[in-house]
Design a protein around this motif. Structure first.
Motif, PDB file in Angstrom:
ATOM      1  N   PRO A 117       0.815  -1.231   0.000  1.00  0.00           N
ATOM      2  CA  PRO A 117       0.000   0.000   0.000  1.00  0.00           C
ATOM      3  C   PRO A 117       0.845   1.276   0.000  1.00  0.00           C
ATOM      4  CG  PRO A 117      -0.831  -1.562   1.623  1.00  0.00           C
ATOM      5  CD  PRO A 117       0.432  -2.157   1.072  1.00  0.00           C
ATOM      6  N   ASP A 118       2.054   1.212   0.546  1.00  0.00           N
ATOM      7  CA  ASP A 118       2.901   2.407   0.587  1.00  0.00           C
ATOM      8  C   ASP A 118       3.615   2.670  -0.742  1.00  0.00           C
ATOM      9  OD1 ASP A 118       2.071   2.894   3.162  1.00  0.00           O
ATOM     10  OD2 ASP A 118       3.646   1.625   4.021  1.00  0.00           O
TER      11      ASP A 118
ATOM     12  N   GLY B   4      -3.509   4.356  -5.782  1.00  0.00           N
ATOM     13  CA  GLY B   4      -4.499   4.489  -4.710  1.00  0.00           C
ATOM     14  C   GLY B   4      -5.659   3.513  -4.794  1.00  0.00           C
TER      15      GLY B   4
ATOM     16  N   ASN C 136      -5.582   1.870   0.966  1.00  0.00           N
ATOM     17  CA  ASN C 136      -5.633   3.285   0.595  1.00  0.00           C
ATOM     18  C   ASN C 136      -7.067   3.787   0.433  1.00  0.00           C
ATOM     19  OD1 ASN C 136      -2.927   4.174   0.683  1.00  0.00           O
ATOM     20  ND2 ASN C 136      -2.502   2.889  -1.116  1.00  0.00           N
TER      21      ASN C 136
ATOM     22  N   ARG D 190      -7.992   4.440   3.912  1.00  0.00           N
ATOM     23  CA  ARG D 190      -7.325   5.647   4.422  1.00  0.00           C
ATOM     24  C   ARG D 190      -8.047   6.896   3.907  1.00  0.00           C
ATOM     25  NH1 ARG D 190      -1.238   3.578   2.894  1.00  0.00           N
ATOM     26  NH2 ARG D 190      -0.647   2.666   4.898  1.00  0.00           N
TER      27      ARG D 190
ATOM     28  N   GLY E 256      -2.562   8.649   2.757  1.00  0.00           N
ATOM     29  CA  GLY E 256      -2.351   7.439   1.954  1.00  0.00           C
ATOM     30  C   GLY E 256      -2.128   7.879   0.532  1.00  0.00           C
ATOM     31  N   PHE E 257      -2.606   7.110  -0.430  1.00  0.00           N
ATOM     32  CA  PHE E 257      -2.550   7.539  -1.826  1.00  0.00           C
ATOM     33  C   PHE E 257      -3.958   7.569  -2.395  1.00  0.00           C
ATOM     34  CE2 PHE E 257       1.717   5.995  -1.049  1.00  0.00           C
ATOM     35  CZ  PHE E 257       2.401   7.155  -1.390  1.00  0.00           C
TER      36      PHE E 257
ATOM     37  N   ASN F 264       2.192  11.622  -6.898  1.00  0.00           N
ATOM     38  CA  ASN F 264       2.071  10.550  -5.905  1.00  0.00           C
ATOM     39  C   ASN F 264       3.400   9.787  -5.770  1.00  0.00           C
ATOM     40  OD1 ASN F 264      -0.566  11.243  -5.431  1.00  0.00           O
ATOM     41  ND2 ASN F 264      -1.481   9.436  -6.385  1.00  0.00           N
TER      42      ASN F 264
END
Ligand code: NAD
Length: 299
Positions: free
Chosen positions: A118-119, A124, A129, A132, A139-140, A281
């Motif tokens: 996820p990072d 996204g 995400n 989030r 997040g994205f 991003n």
């Protein structure tokens, strides 16, 4: 007001954003001792996807970042694709991973997206995400709707208290768009294929975001005078000349521009924002992954 002054020029905004990203990417390289990196995975030979992937690669390099392209044949097994994603998850040179959709029918898109760290999920789309975004955690955010919000804030300033109607409820555009507008304190209505009396719903809106995929569906007489219209649709229709085609949005631009206060054209509106936000991003991911501070709101 002339139609010209109503036009929201996404192409120019995206150019400015890419310039700001290049400055931040150079600063990242100076501090981290390496370039920010974006990996794009393409499975199969879908012509539109090939064009997107080529443009993403070119713009990544132009912004001073590293582009890693992984082109896999259409008959690649899901297990082999997941293994590529796992390798990219573990690669410290890769800050962002994007798996170009759609995937061939024998693959489970949700499973592939769920495998991306996820990072590093700069599209996204990972449920982490999505969660989030829904809960207001960093997040994205999917690139196209984030680009729409950037254009809206650039034109209108604060969106607080405005009535927004999003037409379309896809995971890629409609739903994240609605979440972002809620986060900007709009009163949000999400319309879709089962909505009753769509023109009446649209007429209430200060902001209309059309993400439907139906050429020129939203007409000028559906709009509240002065409304801001963001047209996400990209539809290819027959052109005036035999054998030629042209791109139109989901909004009937000619009639809508008469009534709207501001409107994005197609092409040249939302379209150019998507890759620019992907680069944004990616440079954000690079800073977060390297533990470097970045004022993300300035991008
Ligand atoms: P999608 O097909 O996944 O979703 C379309 C949505 O429109 C659905 O939620 C459906 O309920 C709704 N809808 C369908 N018919 C309707 C009707 N008659 N009235 C009201 N709602 C209706 O599409 P998507 O992926 O969200 O994309 C939408 C459009 O945006 C497409 O034209 C696509 O090409 C374009 N798009 C552009 C970009 C970009 O600019 N970079 C990115 C993504 C999508």
């Amino acid at each position: 007001m002339s139609t010209d002054s109503k036009i929201i020029d996404g192409k120019a905004f995206a150019e400015g954003l890419r310039t700001r990203i290049a400055v931040v990417a150079a600063d990242f390289e100076a501090k981290a001792g390496r370039k920010a990196g974006l990996a794009v995975v393409l499975v199969g030979e879908d012509p539109a996807s090939q064009v997107y992937v080529r443009n993403k690669g070119k713009q990544t390099v132009a912004a001073g970042m590293e582009s890693f392209e992984h082109k896999l044949p259409a008959d690649t097994s899901e297990a082999d694709l997941l293994a590529v994603v796992e390798r990219l998850n573990a690669d410290p040179a890769v800050d962002g991973i994007l798996v170009q959709l759609p995937l061939p029918a024998h693959m489970n898109e949700q499973k592939v997206i769920a495998t991306i760290n996820p990072d590093k999920d700069v599209d996204g789309f990972h449920v982490v995400n999505v969660g989030r975004l829904a809960t207001g955690l960093p997040g994205f955010v999917p690139c196209t709707p984030l680009g729409c919000v950037m254009l809206l804030k650039d034109r209108l300033g604060s969106l607080s208290g405005l009535d927004a109607v999003v037409i379309g409820r896809s995971n890629i555009v409609g739903k994240p768009m609605a979440q972002l507008l809620i986060a900007e304190s709009c009163t949000v209505t999400v319309a879709h294929s089962r909505t009753k009396d769509l023109p009446e719903v649209v007429r209430r809106a200060d902001i209309v975001v059309a993400a439907v995929g139906r050429p020129e569906m939203v007409k000028g007489d559906w709009l509240k005078p002065g409304a801001t219209v963001i047209d996400v649709g990209i539809n290819r229709v027959p052109g005036a000349e035999e054998g030629k085609s042209r791109l139109v949005g989901d909004v009937d631009f000619a009639s809508a521009a008469e009534v709207a206060g501001a409107i994005t054209p197609v092409p040249g509106g939302v379209g150019p924002m998507t890759i620019a936000v992907l680069l944004r991003n990616t440079v954000v991911a690079a800073h977060r992954n390297a533990g470097l501070v970045l004022d993300e709101s300035a991008l």
